[in-house]
Design a protein around this motif. Sequence first.
Motif, short mmCIF file in Angstrom:
data_model
loop_
_atom_site.label_atom_id
_atom_site.label_comp_id
_atom_site.label_asym_id
_atom_site.label_seq_id
_atom_site.Cartn_x
_atom_site.Cartn_y
_atom_site.Cartn_z
N PHE A 1 0.84 -1.20 0.00
CA PHE A 1 0.00 0.00 0.00
C PHE A 1 0.88 1.25 0.00
O PHE A 1 0.68 2.17 -0.81
N GLY B 1 -2.72 3.36 -3.24
CA GLY B 1 -2.35 2.27 -2.35
C GLY B 1 -2.93 0.94 -2.80
O GLY B 1 -2.26 -0.10 -2.73
N VAL C 1 1.39 4.28 -2.94
CA VAL C 1 1.25 5.71 -2.69
C VAL C 1 2.51 6.45 -3.13
O VAL C 1 2.46 7.50 -3.78
#
Length: 431
Positions: A270, A349, A274
Amino acid sequence: MSYSTQQDILDFVEDNNVKFVRFAFCDIFGTQKNIAVLANDLPKALEDGVCFDGSSIAGFMKVEESDLVLRPDLSTVTILPWRPTEGRVMQFFCDVEKPDGQPFGGNCRGFLRSVNRKFKKLGITCNVGAECEFYLFENDDRGRPTRIPIDFGGYFDVAPLDAGENLRRDICLTMEQMGMSPQHSHHESGNGQNEIDCHHAGPLKTADNVMMFKQIVRAIATRSGIHASFLPKPLPDQAGSGLHINLSLYMDGRNLFEGDIAPDSIAGSFMAGVLAHSRELTVFTNPLPNSYQRFGCDEAPRYVSWSRQNRSQLVRIPQVKGDNCRMELRSPDPACNPYLAIGLILAAGLDGIENRMVLSAPVNKNLFDPSMAEGLSLETLPASLEEAVQAAEESEFLRRVLPEQLASRYFTEELKRCEALRSTETRVRPC
């Protein structure tokens, strides 16, 4: 009490002497809009929605196909406590749809809801928290805002250096009256700069809270003869204002950010997603030309990197325990549309999870010192709004996750902002 039916709402109106009902929404840039419906007409408005001219809202519709409809989310009903107690005013947050009931691509609440639904299908619960900074400025003798801060206090200062403590108190009490959960409030680093944080909640609830928080701050400040500014960098020699986004993921009742984070774990992937898409997202998390004056100083990141505790990083893992374990994205600022910003951060994510991205090694250095970044080959966030738009326009990821018309209109309007800034040289759009 929760309100889930139209009759619940009509009973609430009668019990609370409500005369005006605001149907609130925001344009694609996060600017709040609303229309007030008289209480006598509320049953029809709840049944049929409220039609409005979408061509008059930036980034929404063309003149030749301008009709749109507001559909209130009944669970968001609240009284506006700063309005008169006689003939009270209440408010819903609304979704926007087409007259035939079809989804509207510019409905940013709907976009965030759809992203969160994908996590639920994977058995993952997302919690999101927001830390919002803002400045308080004096008004002149004609009631117009100045750039004179109300005090010369600094981080965690108290009165008399901190002149905003009573106003922050009123803001927090108003938030509680409206069903929000303020957690911390304090003076920030800049002269006249303040921060109030909310407890984490689901993604949509937190985005609604950010919109409501800005509305509350402006209303309470105006009532006190003060101007509240959410401009990212209102004073060139003072700290900029951020909207730090905190995210945690739960699966089978366990916080995936608690303890060590393996590079190939769900939390690690995740974070990797990002970080991988952070440049592309910047035009949405930092939407003003003024936003880019904030990066790289006063605890605002410049480089795409992560670390534990380190506030010079784009992504920070605070040294906390239990439910407080989370990742903190430090680049967004309060000028953003929280529905788009949070939705796209979560989508990035999710892309990391689905593609099993592996989290890079942490950078345990103070990157506010440029010499510390030498030789690390780190990506940087865009240095200007033009660069941010270009990164987004070239993004295959954004083409997959964003409605095409929304993205196109957003980029067009952002480039207009850049051109307007160039033509006026030093003037920037207020926030």
